[in-house]
Design an enzyme around this catalytic site. Structure first.
Site, PDB file in Angstrom:
ATOM      1  N   CYS A 120       0.856  -1.182   0.000  1.00 52.37           N
ATOM      2  CA  CYS A 120       0.000   0.000   0.000  1.00 52.37           C
ATOM      3  C   CYS A 120       0.885   1.222   0.000  1.00 52.37           C
ATOM      4  O   CYS A 120       2.053   1.156   0.385  1.00 52.37           O
ATOM      5  CB  CYS A 120      -0.919   0.001   1.224  1.00 52.37           C
ATOM      6  SG  CYS A 120      -2.291   1.152   1.024  1.00 52.37           S
ATOM      7  N   CYS A 122      -0.104   4.234   1.542  1.00 50.37           N
ATOM      8  CA  CYS A 122      -0.497   5.254   2.533  1.00 50.37           C
ATOM      9  C   CYS A 122       0.586   5.560   3.562  1.00 50.37           C
ATOM     10  O   CYS A 122       0.657   6.680   4.065  1.00 50.37           O
ATOM     11  CB  CYS A 122      -1.814   4.893   3.207  1.00 50.37           C
ATOM     12  SG  CYS A 122      -1.789   3.343   4.128  1.00 50.37           S
ATOM     13  N   CYS A 130      -3.995   6.134  -0.058  1.00 51.93           N
ATOM     14  CA  CYS A 130      -3.437   4.880  -0.571  1.00 51.93           C
ATOM     15  C   CYS A 130      -3.168   4.923  -2.075  1.00 51.93           C
ATOM     16  O   CYS A 130      -3.034   3.876  -2.710  1.00 51.93           O
ATOM     17  CB  CYS A 130      -4.380   3.727  -0.229  1.00 51.93           C
ATOM     18  SG  CYS A 130      -4.732   3.604   1.538  1.00 51.93           S
ATOM     19  N   LYS A 195     -12.041  -5.189   2.386  1.00 54.29           N
ATOM     20  CA  LYS A 195     -11.427  -4.324   3.388  1.00 54.29           C
ATOM     21  C   LYS A 195     -12.356  -3.141   3.627  1.00 54.29           C
ATOM     22  O   LYS A 195     -12.635  -2.365   2.719  1.00 54.29           O
ATOM     23  CB  LYS A 195     -10.060  -3.846   2.907  1.00 54.29           C
ATOM     24  CG  LYS A 195      -9.422  -2.866   3.895  1.00 54.29           C
ATOM     25  CD  LYS A 195      -7.996  -2.563   3.574  1.00 54.29           C
ATOM     26  CE  LYS A 195      -7.445  -1.529   4.535  1.00 54.29           C
ATOM     27  NZ  LYS A 195      -6.045  -1.232   4.301  1.00 54.29           N
ATOM     28  N   ARG A 205      -2.871   3.477  12.623  1.00 53.60           N
ATOM     29  CA  ARG A 205      -2.467   4.727  11.946  1.00 53.60           C
ATOM     30  C   ARG A 205      -1.493   5.516  12.800  1.00 53.60           C
ATOM     31  O   ARG A 205      -0.658   6.243  12.279  1.00 53.60           O
ATOM     32  CB  ARG A 205      -3.707   5.524  11.533  1.00 53.60           C
ATOM     33  CG  ARG A 205      -4.444   4.767  10.429  1.00 53.60           C
ATOM     34  CD  ARG A 205      -5.655   5.484   9.899  1.00 53.60           C
ATOM     35  NE  ARG A 205      -6.372   4.598   8.971  1.00 53.60           N
ATOM     36  CZ  ARG A 205      -7.583   4.824   8.491  1.00 53.60           C
ATOM     37  NH1 ARG A 205      -8.218   5.936   8.846  1.00 53.60           N
ATOM     38  NH2 ARG A 205      -8.152   3.981   7.668  1.00 53.60           N
ATOM     39  N   ARG A 217     -11.140   7.459   3.845  1.00 52.62           N
ATOM     40  CA  ARG A 217     -10.892   6.442   2.823  1.00 52.62           C
ATOM     41  C   ARG A 217     -12.191   5.857   2.245  1.00 52.62           C
ATOM     42  O   ARG A 217     -12.192   4.782   1.672  1.00 52.62           O
ATOM     43  CB  ARG A 217     -10.042   5.304   3.416  1.00 52.62           C
ATOM     44  CG  ARG A 217      -8.709   5.724   4.036  1.00 52.62           C
ATOM     45  CD  ARG A 217      -7.685   4.602   3.920  1.00 52.62           C
ATOM     46  NE  ARG A 217      -6.592   4.669   4.859  1.00 52.62           N
ATOM     47  CZ  ARG A 217      -5.590   5.535   4.828  1.00 52.62           C
ATOM     48  NH1 ARG A 217      -5.566   6.487   3.888  1.00 52.62           N
ATOM     49  NH2 ARG A 217      -4.624   5.496   5.734  1.00 52.62           N
ATOM     50  N   GLU A 233     -16.434  -8.152  -4.462  1.00 54.02           N
ATOM     51  CA  GLU A 233     -15.005  -7.814  -4.381  1.00 54.02           C
ATOM     52  C   GLU A 233     -14.142  -9.086  -4.390  1.00 54.02           C
ATOM     53  O   GLU A 233     -13.122  -9.169  -5.059  1.00 54.02           O
ATOM     54  CB  GLU A 233     -14.703  -7.022  -3.107  1.00 54.02           C
ATOM     55  CG  GLU A 233     -15.103  -5.558  -3.148  1.00 54.02           C
ATOM     56  CD  GLU A 233     -14.103  -4.706  -3.926  1.00 54.02           C
ATOM     57  OE1 GLU A 233     -13.142  -5.243  -4.504  1.00 54.02           O
ATOM     58  OE2 GLU A 233     -14.292  -3.477  -3.953  1.00 54.02           O
ATOM     59  N   LYS A 248     -11.306  -7.920   6.398  1.00 54.57           N
ATOM     60  CA  LYS A 248     -10.659  -7.053   7.384  1.00 54.57           C
ATOM     61  C   LYS A 248     -11.538  -5.880   7.697  1.00 54.57           C
ATOM     62  O   LYS A 248     -12.041  -5.277   6.762  1.00 54.57           O
ATOM     63  CB  LYS A 248      -9.349  -6.544   6.768  1.00 54.57           C
ATOM     64  CG  LYS A 248      -8.588  -5.590   7.648  1.00 54.57           C
ATOM     65  CD  LYS A 248      -7.385  -5.069   6.932  1.00 54.57           C
ATOM     66  CE  LYS A 248      -6.772  -3.971   7.781  1.00 54.57           C
ATOM     67  NZ  LYS A 248      -5.828  -3.201   7.062  1.00 54.57           N
ATOM     68  N   SER A 274      -5.724  -3.612  14.576  1.00 52.98           N
ATOM     69  CA  SER A 274      -5.151  -2.891  15.715  1.00 52.98           C
ATOM     70  C   SER A 274      -6.184  -2.510  16.771  1.00 52.98           C
ATOM     71  O   SER A 274      -5.956  -2.701  17.963  1.00 52.98           O
ATOM     72  CB  SER A 274      -4.400  -1.657  15.223  1.00 52.98           C
ATOM     73  OG  SER A 274      -5.253  -0.806  14.474  1.00 52.98           O
ATOM     74  N   TYR A 313      -2.013  -9.254  16.120  1.00 53.40           N
ATOM     75  CA  TYR A 313      -0.936  -8.756  16.991  1.00 53.40           C
ATOM     76  C   TYR A 313      -0.810  -9.612  18.251  1.00 53.40           C
ATOM     77  O   TYR A 313       0.160  -9.479  18.991  1.00 53.40           O
ATOM     78  CB  TYR A 313      -1.199  -7.285  17.370  1.00 53.40           C
ATOM     79  CG  TYR A 313      -1.350  -6.408  16.139  1.00 53.40           C
ATOM     80  CD1 TYR A 313      -0.233  -5.906  15.482  1.00 53.40           C
ATOM     81  CD2 TYR A 313      -2.608  -6.126  15.598  1.00 53.40           C
ATOM     82  CE1 TYR A 313      -0.359  -5.133  14.331  1.00 53.40           C
ATOM     83  CE2 TYR A 313      -2.745  -5.359  14.452  1.00 53.40           C
ATOM     84  CZ  TYR A 313      -1.620  -4.864  13.827  1.00 53.40           C
ATOM     85  OH  TYR A 313      -1.749  -4.124  12.677  1.00 53.40           O
TER      86      TYR A 313
HETATM   87  C1  PBG Z   1      -2.698   0.062   4.777  1.00 53.24           C
HETATM   88  C2  PBG Z   1      -3.172  -0.763   5.920  1.00 53.24           C
HETATM   89  C3  PBG Z   1      -3.942  -0.383   7.031  1.00 53.24           C
HETATM   90  C4  PBG Z   1      -4.024  -1.512   7.847  1.00 53.24           C
HETATM   91  C5  PBG Z   1      -3.351  -2.530   7.209  1.00 53.24           C
HETATM   92  N1  PBG Z   1      -2.844  -2.050   6.019  1.00 53.24           N
HETATM   93  C6  PBG Z   1      -4.495   0.916   7.423  1.00 53.24           C
HETATM   94  C7  PBG Z   1      -5.579   1.565   6.684  1.00 53.24           C
HETATM   95  O1  PBG Z   1      -6.127   1.048   5.709  1.00 53.24           O
HETATM   96  O2  PBG Z   1      -5.881   2.683   7.075  1.00 53.24           O
HETATM   97  C8  PBG Z   1      -4.725  -1.558   9.191  1.00 53.24           C
HETATM   98  C9  PBG Z   1      -4.230  -2.632  10.094  1.00 53.24           C
HETATM   99  C10 PBG Z   1      -4.658  -2.496  11.508  1.00 53.24           C
HETATM  100  O3  PBG Z   1      -5.471  -1.640  11.916  1.00 53.24           O
HETATM  101  O4  PBG Z   1      -4.148  -3.299  12.305  1.00 53.24           O
HETATM  102  N2  PBG Z   1      -3.656   0.537   3.921  1.00 53.24           N
END
Ligand code: PBG
Length: 326
Positions: A120, A122, A130, A195, A205, A217, A233, A248, A274, A313
């Site tokens: 990605c 971003c 992104c 996603k 972030r 986004r 998708e 996700k 996260s 994690y």
């Molecule tokens: C990159 C990306 C993100 C995450 C994984 N790859 C952040 C986003 O899309 O803003 C999030 C992973 C997480 O929250 O643990 N685009």
């Protein structure tokens, strides 16, 4: 035949019987551990909103990975913090970019550890989106070229699998073609297919310094209210050549994991993101929940929903708990 012939409690009477009829279980083989890697040396910077998780410089990451390899966690998913950001996210595909540097070092030290790279822009763009921006809009097709270039540079540096997380249309096809053309036909693509545009990415972030500098986004990540769209998708990504598809976040989207698994029967990954991690950690630190039981329940639940692979994690701690149980 109902009660009294049927007594489901007979099969819950003791741990041996419960083990014998258990339908799902979490295994070490299911886990992927995300890590954050930065430039410089001797850095281990704790991420306040994600207790237990740090940004490591490459040398320190190598030390951390010793335990991951010993625990037999099959794969890691590194995220990079670049030295500089620009409009085109050029460090994402630079020869000496942070992920490329980390890949070469990791594969040299631990050739047996599978390294999946998140693909990605971003983390690398100064605007935090992104893709390439024009008139405050993320441009789809020009972004594809940069993603394809980044995928090839990851493969050249030693990536074992590429995981695009940008949600541009047609990226799996663009990445697959570029990999094939450059001699990397054997490298699988794990697509972040469904996603969602989720508040659960908040702590990430902070960790990856990747919050968008304007807007949000919503014009590329999915609306949390949709699941038919997730099916579309996933279908597109499989048709474009994805080997594994991902849902996700995980917890608010268990129904989507199940639908995707039932519908396509392909390998499915779920990302326990996260915010999901941080909520558990915060509650556990307050003594409000039993961390081990909560984590195992969550990860087993994600498997029961239909995931084959769980990106989390919690992987390091879960792997220790699994080891100690056997
Ligand atoms: C990159 C990306 C993100 C995450 C994984 N790859 C952040 C986003 O899309 O803003 C999030 C992973 C997480 O929250 O643990 N685009």
């Amino acid at each position: 035949m109902p009660f009294p012939e049927q007594r489901p409690r007979r099969l819950r009477v003791n741990e041996n019987i419960r083990r014998m009829v258990r339908e799902n279980s979490l295994s070490l083989n299911d886990l992927v551990y995300p890590v954050f890697v930065c430039h410089d040396s001797d850095q281990a910077i704790p991420i306040d909103s994600m207790p237990g998780i740090c940004r490591y410089s490459v040398d320190r990451l190598l030390r951390e990975l010793e335990e991951i390899v010993k625990l037999k966690i099959p794969a890691i998913l590194p995220f990079g913090l670049p030295a500089k950001k620009d409009a085109a996210g050029s460090e994402a595909y630079a020869e000496d970019g942070i992920i490329q540097k980390a890949l070469r070092a990791i594969k040299k030290e631990y050739p047996e550890l599978t390294v999946i790279t998140d693909l990605c822009l971003c983390e690398y763009t100064d605007h935090g989106h992104c893709g390439i921006i024009q008139d405050n809009y993320v441009m789809n097709d020009p972004t594809l070229e940069l993603l394809a270039r980044t995928a090839v540079s990851h493969a050249a540096a030693g990536a074992d699998m590429i995981a695009p997380s940008d949600m541009m249309d047609g990226r799996v096809d663009a990445i697959r073609s570029a990999l094939d053309k450059n001699g990397y036909a054997g490298i699988p693509v794990m697509a972040y297919s469904a996603k969602y545009c989720s508040a659960f990415y908040g702590p990430f972030r902070e960790a990856a310094d990747s919050a968008p500098k304007f807007g949000d986004r919503k014009s590329y990540q999915m609306d949390p209210a949709n699941s038919e769209e997730a099916i579309r998708e996933v279908r597109h990504d499989l048709e474009e050549g994805a080997d594994i598809v991902m849902v996700k976040p995980a917890l608010a989207y268990m129904d989507v994991i199940r639908r995707v698994k039932d519908r396509f029967g392909c390998p499915v990954a779920a990302y326990n993101v996260s915010g999901e991690y941080s909520m558990v950690k915060a509650a556990a630190q307050n003594g409000w929940v039993d961390e081990k039981r909560i984590v195992m329940e969550i990860l087993t639940g994600i498997k029961r929903a239909g995931a084959d692979i769980v990106i989390t994690y919690h992987a390091r701690e879960a792997a220790k708990w699994l080891r100690d149980e056997t």
